[in-house]
Design a protein around this motif. Sequence first.
Motif, PDB file in Angstrom:
ATOM      1  N   ILE A  37      -6.481  -8.784  19.654  1.00 42.80           N
ATOM      2  CA  ILE A  37      -5.777  -8.092  18.583  1.00 42.80           C
ATOM      3  C   ILE A  37      -5.205  -6.758  19.030  1.00 42.80           C
ATOM      4  O   ILE A  37      -5.656  -6.177  20.023  1.00 42.80           O
ATOM      5  CB  ILE A  37      -6.686  -7.860  17.349  1.00 42.80           C
ATOM      6  N   VAL A  38      -4.230  -6.321  18.260  1.00 42.67           N
ATOM      7  CA  VAL A  38      -3.686  -4.965  18.332  1.00 42.67           C
ATOM      8  C   VAL A  38      -3.931  -4.332  16.969  1.00 42.67           C
ATOM      9  O   VAL A  38      -3.723  -4.969  15.934  1.00 42.67           O
ATOM     10  CB  VAL A  38      -2.174  -4.975  18.653  1.00 42.67           C
ATOM     11  N   LEU A  39      -4.388  -3.094  16.961  1.00 41.36           N
ATOM     12  CA  LEU A  39      -4.592  -2.351  15.718  1.00 41.36           C
ATOM     13  C   LEU A  39      -3.440  -1.385  15.494  1.00 41.36           C
ATOM     14  O   LEU A  39      -2.882  -0.834  16.456  1.00 41.36           O
ATOM     15  CB  LEU A  39      -5.900  -1.570  15.772  1.00 41.36           C
ATOM     16  N   THR A  40      -3.111  -1.163  14.231  1.00 39.69           N
ATOM     17  CA  THR A  40      -2.062  -0.194  13.921  1.00 39.69           C
ATOM     18  C   THR A  40      -2.326   0.474  12.585  1.00 39.69           C
ATOM     19  O   THR A  40      -2.911  -0.110  11.675  1.00 39.69           O
ATOM     20  CB  THR A  40      -0.669  -0.866  13.903  1.00 39.69           C
ATOM     21  N   ASN A  41      -1.903   1.710  12.499  1.00 42.88           N
ATOM     22  CA  ASN A  41      -1.962   2.483  11.265  1.00 42.88           C
ATOM     23  C   ASN A  41      -1.014   3.666  11.449  1.00 42.88           C
ATOM     24  O   ASN A  41      -0.465   3.869  12.533  1.00 42.88           O
ATOM     25  CB  ASN A  41      -3.391   2.961  10.970  1.00 42.88           C
ATOM     26  N   GLY A  49      -9.141   8.822  10.226  1.00 37.13           N
ATOM     27  CA  GLY A  49     -10.138   7.762  10.240  1.00 37.13           C
ATOM     28  C   GLY A  49     -10.897   7.664  11.550  1.00 37.13           C
ATOM     29  O   GLY A  49     -10.915   8.588  12.363  1.00 37.13           O
ATOM     30  N   LYS A  50     -11.505   6.497  11.740  1.00 41.74           N
ATOM     31  CA  LYS A  50     -12.334   6.254  12.922  1.00 41.74           C
ATOM     32  C   LYS A  50     -11.805   5.111  13.778  1.00 41.74           C
ATOM     33  O   LYS A  50     -12.487   4.638  14.687  1.00 41.74           O
ATOM     34  CB  LYS A  50     -13.761   5.924  12.479  1.00 41.74           C
ATOM     35  N   VAL A  51     -10.573   4.679  13.487  1.00 40.53           N
ATOM     36  CA  VAL A  51     -10.048   3.495  14.152  1.00 40.53           C
ATOM     37  C   VAL A  51      -9.807   3.724  15.644  1.00 40.53           C
ATOM     38  O   VAL A  51      -9.907   2.784  16.453  1.00 40.53           O
ATOM     39  CB  VAL A  51      -8.749   3.015  13.459  1.00 40.53           C
ATOM     40  N   GLU A  52      -9.530   4.960  16.034  1.00 38.37           N
ATOM     41  CA  GLU A  52      -9.311   5.241  17.459  1.00 38.37           C
ATOM     42  C   GLU A  52     -10.580   4.965  18.266  1.00 38.37           C
ATOM     43  O   GLU A  52     -10.530   4.355  19.339  1.00 38.37           O
ATOM     44  CB  GLU A  52      -8.865   6.696  17.655  1.00 38.37           C
ATOM     45  N   LEU A  62      -4.203   0.467  20.343  1.00 36.20           N
ATOM     46  CA  LEU A  62      -3.962   1.061  19.034  1.00 36.20           C
ATOM     47  C   LEU A  62      -2.568   1.667  19.072  1.00 36.20           C
ATOM     48  O   LEU A  62      -2.325   2.638  19.792  1.00 36.20           O
ATOM     49  CB  LEU A  62      -5.016   2.130  18.724  1.00 36.20           C
ATOM     50  N   ILE A  63      -1.660   1.081  18.313  1.00 36.70           N
ATOM     51  CA  ILE A  63      -0.257   1.508  18.349  1.00 36.70           C
ATOM     52  C   ILE A  63       0.097   2.130  17.005  1.00 36.70           C
ATOM     53  O   ILE A  63       0.164   1.432  15.983  1.00 36.70           O
ATOM     54  CB  ILE A  63       0.672   0.314  18.639  1.00 36.70           C
ATOM     55  N   PRO A  64       0.315   3.439  16.957  1.00 26.47           N
ATOM     56  CA  PRO A  64       0.673   4.084  15.688  1.00 26.47           C
ATOM     57  C   PRO A  64       1.998   3.540  15.154  1.00 26.47           C
ATOM     58  O   PRO A  64       2.950   3.334  15.918  1.00 26.47           O
ATOM     59  CB  PRO A  64       0.805   5.567  16.067  1.00 26.47           C
ATOM     60  N   LEU A  73       8.143  -0.330  13.254  1.00 23.18           N
ATOM     61  CA  LEU A  73       7.696  -1.723  13.243  1.00 23.18           C
ATOM     62  C   LEU A  73       8.267  -2.510  14.423  1.00 23.18           C
ATOM     63  O   LEU A  73       7.555  -3.308  15.050  1.00 23.18           O
ATOM     64  CB  LEU A  73       8.096  -2.385  11.928  1.00 23.18           C
ATOM     65  N   ASN A  74       9.519  -2.290  14.726  1.00 25.90           N
ATOM     66  CA  ASN A  74      10.114  -2.960  15.886  1.00 25.90           C
ATOM     67  C   ASN A  74       9.393  -2.559  17.175  1.00 25.90           C
ATOM     68  O   ASN A  74       9.122  -3.408  18.033  1.00 25.90           O
ATOM     69  CB  ASN A  74      11.602  -2.626  15.988  1.00 25.90           C
ATOM     70  N   HIS A  75       9.094  -1.265  17.288  1.00 23.15           N
ATOM     71  CA  HIS A  75       8.358  -0.788  18.470  1.00 23.15           C
ATOM     72  C   HIS A  75       6.979  -1.442  18.540  1.00 23.15           C
ATOM     73  O   HIS A  75       6.551  -1.902  19.613  1.00 23.15           O
ATOM     74  CB  HIS A  75       8.220   0.734  18.409  1.00 23.15           C
ATOM     75  N   LEU A  76       6.290  -1.496  17.410  1.00 22.69           N
ATOM     76  CA  LEU A  76       4.958  -2.101  17.354  1.00 22.69           C
ATOM     77  C   LEU A  76       5.001  -3.559  17.799  1.00 22.69           C
ATOM     78  O   LEU A  76       4.165  -3.998  18.610  1.00 22.69           O
ATOM     79  CB  LEU A  76       4.415  -2.007  15.926  1.00 22.69           C
TER      80      LEU A  76
END
Length: 277
Positions: A37-41, A49-52, A62-64, A73-76
């Motif tokens: 998975i990739v996480l994003t926020n 938060g604590k996602v990092e 983790l891609i902001p 979104l395109n970058h993500l």
Amino acid sequence: MAYNLLKGKKGIIFGALNEMSIAWKVAEKCLEEGAQIVLTNTPLSIRMGKVEAFAEKNHIPLIPADATNVEDLNHLLKESMRHFGGKIDFILHSVAMSLNVRKKRSYDDLDYDFLQKTLDISAISFHKVLQCAKKLDAINEWGSVVALSYVAAQRTMYEYNDMADAKAMLESIARSFGYIYGREKKIRINTISQSPTMTTAGSGIKGFDSLVDFADRMSPLGNATAEECAGYCICLFSDLTRKITMQNLYHDGGFSSMGMSYRAMHQYNKSFDTEKD
């Protein structure tokens, strides 16, 4: 217990903030079931938060990204495909926020600029994710996209405010885009109408703890937890649900089919006894 339902699959999880987040639980379950998975926020949510720390601990990118921003979104999506070495198989959209709720503006006294932000963040962002993914051809055939909803899209729920409008729009987008994406790419799109769940966002709604208790008393199976919702998401991401699309799927212990339960009626009658005392 793990079943390896997502072995070899790759996905993007939007919205994990901390251990209370449904998206956080979904991310944990995805890893347990063999997915990458990739996480994003948003950058702000990542800082708050604590996602990092979660991403670092599990060696996950983790891609902001601001889900309302097409460029982000395109970058993500491009970076995710670069990381995976190919297309993705699933996406979780767990993104919602209302300034009217936060500022305690009642539904008959909405700030319309706030309303536009509610709709953009909580619903239109879902359309943007889907449209960007489709234009980039980012999702494999038979892929799955899931967004989190709530029964207030169909029923009036006290103090849920303009978020009800956003959830109704979210579910409509799933149906409308689900037809197109299914017809052209065999990609399925569904929403999960989850029990009220005590997340960081949910706890900001006035009287939310009472709503949680009421739903639990009304539901024959009781409220569905965040962990149980994660399990349902995994099922929808898996190949076991290939022909389910354009659906709003209730995951609420039976609440959505109830009129009145014994426990709720018992508590209701007790309130009159208290008044007599």
